[in-house]
Design an enzyme around this catalytic site. Structure first.
Site, PDB file in Angstrom:
ATOM      1  N   SER A   1       0.853  -0.822  -0.250  1.00  0.00           N
ATOM      2  CA  SER A   1      -0.112   0.359  -0.012  1.00  0.00           C
ATOM      3  C   SER A   1       0.923   1.361   0.060  1.00  0.00           C
ATOM      4  O   SER A   1       0.626   2.136   0.967  1.00  0.00           O
ATOM      5  CB  SER A   1      -0.690   0.095   1.306  1.00  0.00           C
ATOM      6  OG  SER A   1       0.201  -0.529   2.779  1.00  0.00           O
TER       7      SER A   1
ATOM      8  N   HIS B   1      -2.970  -5.824   1.894  1.00  0.00           N
ATOM      9  CA  HIS B   1      -2.594  -7.127   2.390  1.00  0.00           C
ATOM     10  C   HIS B   1      -3.075  -7.955   2.147  1.00  0.00           C
ATOM     11  O   HIS B   1      -2.436  -9.600   2.679  1.00  0.00           O
ATOM     12  CB  HIS B   1      -1.363  -6.473   3.992  1.00  0.00           C
ATOM     13  CG  HIS B   1      -1.495  -5.666   3.779  1.00  0.00           C
ATOM     14  ND1 HIS B   1      -0.384  -4.792   5.221  1.00  0.00           N
ATOM     15  CD2 HIS B   1       0.010  -4.623   2.982  1.00  0.00           C
ATOM     16  CE1 HIS B   1      -0.066  -3.492   4.638  1.00  0.00           C
ATOM     17  NE2 HIS B   1       0.160  -3.681   3.436  1.00  0.00           N
TER      18      HIS B   1
ATOM     19  N   GLU C   1      -5.012  -1.995   9.305  1.00  0.00           N
ATOM     20  CA  GLU C   1      -4.358  -3.444   9.952  1.00  0.00           C
ATOM     21  C   GLU C   1      -4.941  -2.601  11.501  1.00  0.00           C
ATOM     22  O   GLU C   1      -5.398  -1.709  11.900  1.00  0.00           O
ATOM     23  CB  GLU C   1      -3.210  -2.651  10.478  1.00  0.00           C
ATOM     24  CG  GLU C   1      -2.198  -3.126   9.201  1.00  0.00           C
ATOM     25  CD  GLU C   1      -1.057  -1.952   9.862  1.00  0.00           C
ATOM     26  OE1 GLU C   1      -0.313  -1.639  10.257  1.00  0.00           O
ATOM     27  OE2 GLU C   1      -0.507  -1.813   7.829  1.00  0.00           O
TER      28      GLU C   1
ATOM     29  N   GLU D   1       1.760  -9.304   6.480  1.00  0.00           N
ATOM     30  CA  GLU D   1       2.300  -8.879   7.338  1.00  0.00           C
ATOM     31  C   GLU D   1       1.903  -9.706   8.640  1.00  0.00           C
ATOM     32  O   GLU D   1       2.011  -9.657  10.052  1.00  0.00           O
ATOM     33  CB  GLU D   1       2.020  -7.678   8.442  1.00  0.00           C
ATOM     34  CG  GLU D   1       2.685  -6.405   6.961  1.00  0.00           C
ATOM     35  CD  GLU D   1       2.439  -4.871   7.804  1.00  0.00           C
ATOM     36  OE1 GLU D   1       1.476  -4.690   8.602  1.00  0.00           O
ATOM     37  OE2 GLU D   1       2.031  -4.604   6.945  1.00  0.00           O
TER      38      GLU D   1
ATOM     39  N   ASP E   1      -4.840   0.963  11.444  1.00  0.00           N
ATOM     40  CA  ASP E   1      -3.924   1.928  10.093  1.00  0.00           C
ATOM     41  C   ASP E   1      -4.448   1.884   9.997  1.00  0.00           C
ATOM     42  O   ASP E   1      -5.372   0.396   8.288  1.00  0.00           O
ATOM     43  CB  ASP E   1      -2.644   1.356  10.102  1.00  0.00           C
ATOM     44  CG  ASP E   1      -2.368   1.448   8.305  1.00  0.00           C
ATOM     45  OD1 ASP E   1      -2.777   2.559   7.984  1.00  0.00           O
ATOM     46  OD2 ASP E   1      -0.764   1.043   7.697  1.00  0.00           O
TER      47      ASP E   1
ATOM     48  N   GLU F   1      -3.351   5.719  12.027  1.00  0.00           N
ATOM     49  CA  GLU F   1      -2.430   6.050  11.227  1.00  0.00           C
ATOM     50  C   GLU F   1      -3.745   6.193   9.773  1.00  0.00           C
ATOM     51  O   GLU F   1      -4.340   5.141   9.235  1.00  0.00           O
ATOM     52  CB  GLU F   1      -1.331   4.742  11.354  1.00  0.00           C
ATOM     53  CG  GLU F   1      -0.328   4.844   9.521  1.00  0.00           C
ATOM     54  CD  GLU F   1       0.695   3.640  10.037  1.00  0.00           C
ATOM     55  OE1 GLU F   1       1.009   3.432  10.965  1.00  0.00           O
ATOM     56  OE2 GLU F   1       0.852   2.935   8.550  1.00  0.00           O
TER      57      GLU F   1
ATOM     58  N   ASP G   1       1.396   8.080   7.552  1.00  0.00           N
ATOM     59  CA  ASP G   1       2.069   7.746   6.762  1.00  0.00           C
ATOM     60  C   ASP G   1       2.207   7.489   5.155  1.00  0.00           C
ATOM     61  O   ASP G   1       3.299   9.372   4.300  1.00  0.00           O
ATOM     62  CB  ASP G   1       1.454   5.987   6.928  1.00  0.00           C
ATOM     63  CG  ASP G   1       2.274   4.938   5.532  1.00  0.00           C
ATOM     64  OD1 ASP G   1       3.373   5.482   5.201  1.00  0.00           O
ATOM     65  OD2 ASP G   1       2.128   3.876   6.314  1.00  0.00           O
TER      66      ASP G   1
ATOM     67  N   LYS H   1       9.596   5.308   7.067  1.00  0.00           N
ATOM     68  CA  LYS H   1      10.103   3.676   7.245  1.00  0.00           C
ATOM     69  C   LYS H   1      10.994   4.688   5.540  1.00  0.00           C
ATOM     70  O   LYS H   1      11.310   5.442   5.157  1.00  0.00           O
ATOM     71  CB  LYS H   1       8.756   3.962   5.909  1.00  0.00           C
ATOM     72  CG  LYS H   1       7.746   2.832   6.666  1.00  0.00           C
ATOM     73  CD  LYS H   1       6.068   2.999   5.290  1.00  0.00           C
ATOM     74  CE  LYS H   1       5.574   1.782   6.268  1.00  0.00           C
ATOM     75  NZ  LYS H   1       4.520   2.734   4.787  1.00  0.00           N
TER      76      LYS H   1
ATOM     77  N   HIS I   1       7.979  -0.855   9.662  1.00  0.00           N
ATOM     78  CA  HIS I   1       8.747  -1.955   8.769  1.00  0.00           C
ATOM     79  C   HIS I   1       7.451  -1.667   7.669  1.00  0.00           C
ATOM     80  O   HIS I   1       6.863  -1.087   7.187  1.00  0.00           O
ATOM     81  CB  HIS I   1       8.389  -3.202   9.090  1.00  0.00           C
ATOM     82  CG  HIS I   1       6.292  -3.926   9.645  1.00  0.00           C
ATOM     83  ND1 HIS I   1       6.761  -5.071   9.476  1.00  0.00           N
ATOM     84  CD2 HIS I   1       5.839  -2.787   9.261  1.00  0.00           C
ATOM     85  CE1 HIS I   1       5.240  -5.157  10.161  1.00  0.00           C
ATOM     86  NE2 HIS I   1       5.020  -3.623   9.682  1.00  0.00           N
TER      87      HIS I   1
ATOM     88  N   LYS J   1       6.794  -0.104  14.463  1.00  0.00           N
ATOM     89  CA  LYS J   1       5.508  -1.488  13.543  1.00  0.00           C
ATOM     90  C   LYS J   1       6.235  -1.989  13.241  1.00  0.00           C
ATOM     91  O   LYS J   1       6.476  -1.551  12.019  1.00  0.00           O
ATOM     92  CB  LYS J   1       5.113   0.313  12.851  1.00  0.00           C
ATOM     93  CG  LYS J   1       3.769  -0.784  12.946  1.00  0.00           C
ATOM     94  CD  LYS J   1       2.189   0.129  11.867  1.00  0.00           C
ATOM     95  CE  LYS J   1       2.846   0.371  10.883  1.00  0.00           C
ATOM     96  NZ  LYS J   1       1.798   0.834   9.968  1.00  0.00           N
TER      97      LYS J   1
HETATM   98  P1  PGA Z   1       2.946  -1.317   3.206  1.00  0.00           P
HETATM   99  O1  PGA Z   1       1.877  -0.852   4.309  1.00  0.00           O
HETATM  100  O2  PGA Z   1       4.319  -1.589   3.593  1.00  0.00           O
HETATM  101  O3  PGA Z   1       2.084  -2.268   2.065  1.00  0.00           O
HETATM  102  O4  PGA Z   1       2.835   0.586   1.943  1.00  0.00           O
HETATM  103  C1  PGA Z   1       2.835  -0.991   5.371  1.00  0.00           C
HETATM  104  C2  PGA Z   1       1.813   0.062   5.820  1.00  0.00           C
HETATM  105  O5  PGA Z   1       0.904   0.417   5.290  1.00  0.00           O
HETATM  106  O6  PGA Z   1       1.712   1.098   7.418  1.00  0.00           O
HETATM  107 ZN    ZN Z   2       0.109   2.392   6.701  1.00  0.00          ZN
END
Ligand code: PGA
Ligand code: ZN
Length: 398
Positions: A42, A146, A155, A196, A232, A273, A300, A325, A353, A376
């Site tokens: 995503s 996911h 999430e 995940e 999330d 998030e 994010d 990230k 992650h 996370k």
């Molecule tokens: P992604 O998802 O690594 O698939 O982008 C993680 C997130 O959205 O936090």
């Molecule tokens: Zn996210």
């Protein structure tokens, strides 16, 4: 001593079975560091560009490796990252790929730590780090991009804010994860897991949140410390351009904001998030204005670890937290800049992650080095436990 003598790049596997980039950096004095780029599903539209690994590797060999070998010190992280930026020559690493860039950037840091004979967090954060540890956000039930045919929200997270140490937090999250799995099984679902490691049952969002809330309360009672809930939403993935499209309904931007407030209120959610899509700074600001005293509203896809986007968010009072990230921006230096800019403006960093992960543990060290309050990295699964177990080791050895 840390003069870079060799940079190698190769393809290795990630947790989705897809190829990704691994980098190896060696120094004059025999230091060695190895790091692997993760990969998102995503992904935000404003992230640095991940190229197909073979292309990223070829471009890195052509443009970056010759400028690093014999020319730059691994201990000079800013210098390494500056060379990566210049070798690429674009704003978003579309030439050598953010996957090659981040793997080399992280491998250089590890090579420098190796020369020092120090743990990575100490090289990155300094001698006085290693006393504060992040609270791990555990992904318990998931869906979105996911997992197919699962919940719409990406999430549902357990957040053991009261845990006395990382190990207790990690085991609490795993216990919640297992117990939620048992409950789902008992109710006749036989859920698989998403990318995940979160359970991915075909139930609706509120049923999922309610179940995680219920189990989390039981586990909190049993372990004797506070565990709260997080989400999330990854709302950009639900956004059509006009409305947020859920399995059973659609919501206008205003309705989406109200829905978030409703969920926060009903389930005492303390972390949300990406509650809204990745261009809606004003909507985020409204939500943060109404609930931000008690709830972390984390960007994010909104910020993509990018200081320009974060500056826009700060100006708009959009959030009070930023997801971090390293592969969204491409280098450790840019990552640290985003953490520090956020900090200067009251934005709590959450080191994260990606859904496509590997055994690489850099983010655990980064979180300790930067004294991030949260990390996370999932609850179970080898590529997730690699980071969690590293956190336990760091906390015990520090
Ligand atoms: P992604 O998802 O690594 O698939 O982008 C993680 C997130 O959205 O936090
Ligand atoms: Zn996210």
């Amino acid at each position: 001593m840390t003069l870079i003598t060799r940079v190698g790049v190769r393809r290795v596997l990630d947790s989705r079975g897809s190829p990704t980039v691994e980098a190896i950096v060696e120094t004059e004095s025999g230091g060695r560091g190895r790091a692997i780029a993760p990969s998102g599903a995503s992904t935000g539209a404003y992230e640095a560009i991940e190229l197909p690994p073979e292309e990223a590797i070829a471009a890195a060999r052509d443009h970056a490796v010759p400028r690093l070998e014999g020319a730059v010190y691994a201990g000079d992280q800013r210098g390494v990252d500056e060379v990566l930026r210049r070798a690429d020559g674009t704003e978003n690493f579309s030439e050598i790929g953010a996957n090659s860039a981040v793997a080399i950037s992280m491998a250089a840091a590890k090579a420098a730590a190796d020369v020092l004979g120090a743990p990575l967090y100490q090289h990155l954060g300094g001698a006085f780090r290693g006393r504060n540890f992040p609270v791990p956000l555990g992904n318990i039930i998931g869906g979105g991009e996911h997992a197919a045919d699962a919940i719409d929200i990406q999430e549902v997270l357990a957040v053991p804010v009261g845990a006395p140490n990382p190990a207790d937090a990690v085991f609490a999250n795993a216990r919640i994860h297992r117990s939620v799995g048992d409950r789902l099984q008992g109710e006749g679902h036989s859920p698989g897991k998403g990318d995940e490691g979160a359970w991915a049952p075909a139930i609706d969002d509120e049923a999922a949140i309610e179940l995680v809330a219920d189990v989390t309360a039981d586990v909190a009672d049993a372990v004797g410390f506070e565990i709260v809930l997080g989400l999330d939403v990854a709302a950009t993935e639900l956004w059509t351009g006009d409305v947020y499209e859920y399995s059973e309904t659609t919501r206008s931007p205003g309705e989406q904001r109200e829905y978030m407030e409703e969920l926060i209120e009903t389930y005492d959610i303390r972390y949300v998030e990406d509650p809204l899509e990745e261009t809606d700074f004003a909507g985020h600001a409204d939500l943060t204005g109404s609930v931000g005293d008690d709830v972390l509203i984390c960007g994010d896809d909104l910020f993509v670890t990018n200081t320009d986007r974060l500056a826009t968010g700060i100006e708009a009072d959009a959030c009070n937290s930023i997801l971090i990230k390293p592969n969204q921006i491409g280098t450790l230096s840019d990552t640290v800049d985003a953490i520090e800019l956020g900090r200067d403006h009251g934005y709590e960093p959450v080191i994260s992650h990606r859904s496509g992960e590997t055994e690489d543990t850099t983010i655990a060290h980064l979180a300790v080095a930067m004294r991030a309050p949260y990390i996370k990295t999932g609850a179970v699964g080898g590529e997730r436990t690699a980071k969690l177990n590293e956190l336990i080791r760091i906390a015990e050895d520090a």
